[in-house]
Scaffold this active site. Structure first.
Site, mmCIF file in Angstrom:
data_model
loop_
_atom_site.group_PDB
_atom_site.id
_atom_site.type_symbol
_atom_site.label_atom_id
_atom_site.label_comp_id
_atom_site.label_asym_id
_atom_site.label_seq_id
_atom_site.Cartn_x
_atom_site.Cartn_y
_atom_site.Cartn_z
ATOM 1 N N HIS A 145 0.838 -1.202 0.000
ATOM 2 C CA HIS A 145 0.000 0.000 0.000
ATOM 3 C C HIS A 145 0.874 1.254 0.000
ATOM 4 O O HIS A 145 0.852 2.056 0.937
ATOM 5 C CB HIS A 145 -0.924 0.006 1.220
ATOM 6 C CG HIS A 145 -2.369 0.168 0.873
ATOM 7 N ND1 HIS A 145 -3.046 -0.722 0.062
ATOM 8 C CD2 HIS A 145 -3.271 1.136 1.193
ATOM 9 C CE1 HIS A 145 -4.290 -0.325 -0.076
ATOM 10 N NE2 HIS A 145 -4.460 0.799 0.585
ATOM 11 N N ASP A 153 -3.101 7.417 -0.637
ATOM 12 C CA ASP A 153 -4.446 7.103 -1.097
ATOM 13 C C ASP A 153 -4.360 6.703 -2.568
ATOM 14 O O ASP A 153 -3.374 6.992 -3.244
ATOM 15 C CB ASP A 153 -5.373 8.318 -0.933
ATOM 16 C CG ASP A 153 -6.839 7.958 -1.082
ATOM 17 O OD1 ASP A 153 -7.175 6.755 -0.967
ATOM 18 O OD2 ASP A 153 -7.652 8.868 -1.321
ATOM 19 N N GLY A 154 -5.382 6.029 -3.071
ATOM 20 C CA GLY A 154 -5.437 5.650 -4.472
ATOM 21 C C GLY A 154 -4.797 4.316 -4.793
ATOM 22 O O GLY A 154 -4.669 3.950 -5.969
ATOM 23 N N GLY A 211 -5.818 1.126 -4.273
ATOM 24 C CA GLY A 211 -6.711 0.138 -4.878
ATOM 25 C C GLY A 211 -6.946 0.430 -6.346
ATOM 26 O O GLY A 211 -6.839 -0.453 -7.207
ATOM 27 N N LEU A 232 -5.073 2.266 -8.335
ATOM 28 C CA LEU A 232 -3.827 2.116 -9.079
ATOM 29 C C LEU A 232 -3.495 0.646 -9.300
ATOM 30 O O LEU A 232 -2.993 0.266 -10.373
ATOM 31 C CB LEU A 232 -2.683 2.808 -8.343
ATOM 32 C CG LEU A 232 -1.325 2.814 -9.072
ATOM 33 C CD1 LEU A 232 -1.441 3.491 -10.440
ATOM 34 C CD2 LEU A 232 -0.266 3.506 -8.223
ATOM 35 N N ARG A 246 -5.515 -1.764 -9.822
ATOM 36 C CA ARG A 246 -6.343 -2.293 -10.908
ATOM 37 C C ARG A 246 -5.881 -1.746 -12.266
ATOM 38 O O ARG A 246 -5.934 -2.446 -13.277
ATOM 39 C CB ARG A 246 -7.812 -2.002 -10.620
ATOM 40 C CG ARG A 246 -8.317 -2.805 -9.410
ATOM 41 C CD ARG A 246 -9.779 -2.601 -9.123
ATOM 42 N NE ARG A 246 -10.088 -1.360 -8.441
ATOM 43 C CZ ARG A 246 -10.004 -1.170 -7.124
ATOM 44 N NH1 ARG A 246 -9.575 -2.146 -6.339
ATOM 45 N NH2 ARG A 246 -10.338 -0.014 -6.578
ATOM 46 N N TYR A 262 -13.483 -10.407 -2.623
ATOM 47 C CA TYR A 262 -12.245 -9.688 -2.952
ATOM 48 C C TYR A 262 -11.489 -9.322 -1.678
ATOM 49 O O TYR A 262 -10.295 -9.631 -1.529
ATOM 50 C CB TYR A 262 -12.623 -8.441 -3.752
ATOM 51 C CG TYR A 262 -11.544 -7.394 -3.949
ATOM 52 C CD1 TYR A 262 -10.466 -7.623 -4.800
ATOM 53 C CD2 TYR A 262 -11.634 -6.154 -3.322
ATOM 54 C CE1 TYR A 262 -9.495 -6.643 -5.009
ATOM 55 C CE2 TYR A 262 -10.675 -5.166 -3.533
ATOM 56 C CZ TYR A 262 -9.615 -5.424 -4.371
ATOM 57 O OH TYR A 262 -8.657 -4.449 -4.575
#
Length: 363
Positions: free
Chosen positions: A207, A211-212, A214, A216, A218, A249
């Site tokens: 991680h 932020d972002g 998840g 990114l 994908r 998921y």
């Protein structure tokens, strides 16, 4: 062979089950068959890609708490160059659209480096005013992964992530490991789908950004699938599949990520979920193609001629239909009206500029 750095990613512990073999074989069979569908008109492929992109943007941002529907995403994308984005949901959708377009148009040229990953993160959040301070930079304070329900309410923390201190080292290891594994040839090589699956779950375990992550992850999964030769990926939304299996998921992530830093990581829960999702992405595209064939097979002869012309050329006008069929305008109007009414064609323009295209439905 695994690359020994400060931490070795133990991909040698991946267990190849009969289900994994079956899923990989099914996906790779479709990958090969997709080349035979190259006769689809460029405009037809463009329409497929447009629908899949809308679904991907909508689903990926909703997984992270956005409230915009696919229809609202579609309307927003139609005015990207016109109107400023006033809400955080709109800003996230606009950023995701920018990055997806870059990946889909320039995928083979984007090397998997930390610099490119940080650039993609910067672009992902380029419209998000609240995120200006950390765009394109690794996190500086601890973060954790939360799950959200369908109303955008946080369900709770899913798992703890890497510390800011460890993040640069872990990302360097992950990128180096992936590129080295991808370059390996012969029987020791991990299958590309398994390699991409391991990449994704380790990336999310680190991680690396405030932020972002998840979204990114994908985007990067789509990029890596394209680079591995899965050329059909832009025409069916993996994000939409994940959104519809959101509880599974998060469960698969949590089960695998809790073991990644151990001597015997359990890749099974995540790889099972990931491969099933990629297989469903592929099956959805196959069903769309088959549905189109079935619909065309049941149409009246005149409607069939109109629809076939639209499929082969990407679009059709009244003038095209008159030249094609020799029928009078009033008769053709009835067939166009029926094809539009049943959702087989979509109408564009007005007056003398009216034209029609074969329609891919948004769910």
């Amino acid at each position: 062979m695994d690359v020994v750095l400060g931490f070795m990613i133990r991909s040698d512990t991946v267990q190849i089950t009969p289900e994994i073999l079956s899923l990989i074989a099914e996906i790779d069979e479709f990958k090969g068959a997709w080349r035979a569908l190259g006769s689809l008109a460029p405009d037809r492929l463009s329409a497929l890609r447009r629908v899949a992109t809308i679904e991907s943007i909508g689903s990926s941002t909703r997984i992270e708490g956005s409230q915009l529907s696919d229809r609202e995403v579609e309307r927003l994308l139609s005015r990207l160059q016109i109107k400023p984005f006033t809400t955080r949901d709109e800003q996230e959708v606009a950023g995701y659209a920018d990055v997806m377009e870059r990946v889909l148009s320039s995928g083979p040229d984007i090397a998997l480096t930390e610099n490119h990953i940080q650039q993609l993160h910067r672009d992902l959040l380029t419209h998000s005013e609240k995120d200006a301070w950390h765009r394109g930079s690794y996190k500086t304070s601890s973060n954790s992964v939360a799950a959200f329900d369908d109303d955008g309410r946080q369900l709770g923390v899913v798992f703890e992530t890497a510390t800011p201190f460890d993040t640069p080292r872990l990302m360097s290891e992950l990128v180096t490991w992936f590129n080295c594994e991808r370059a390996v040839s012969g029987t020791r090589r991990l299958h590309p789908l398994l390699l991409i699956g391991v990449w994704g779950v380790v990336f999310l375990e680190i991680h690396p950004f405030q932020d972002g992550n998840g979204r990114l992850s994908r985007v990067l999964t789509t990029l890596l699938l394209l680079q591995a030769g899965y050329a059909y990926v832009p025409y069916s939304s993996l994000e939409s599949v994940i959104e519809r299996s959101k509880e599974a998921y998060y469960l698969a992530l949590r089960q695998t990520q809790g073991t990644i830093r151990s001597e015997t990581p359990d890749w099974q829960p995540w790889l099972d979920f990931f491969l099933r999702a990629v297989a469903e992405q592929m099956r959805r595209l196959g069903r769309k193609i088959e549905r189109e064939k079935l619909v065309l097979a049941t149409l009246p002869e005149l409607s069939l001629q109109i629809a076939e012309f639209a499929r082969e050329h990407g679009r059709i006008t009244m003038g095209d239909a008159i030249r094609l069929t020799g029928s009078n305008r009033n008769t053709l109007k009835q067939h166009f009206r029926a094809l539009v009414g049943h959702g087989h064609l979509s109408l564009h323009g007005s007056g003398r500029g009216v034209w029609y295209e074969l329609r891919w439905e948004l769910p």
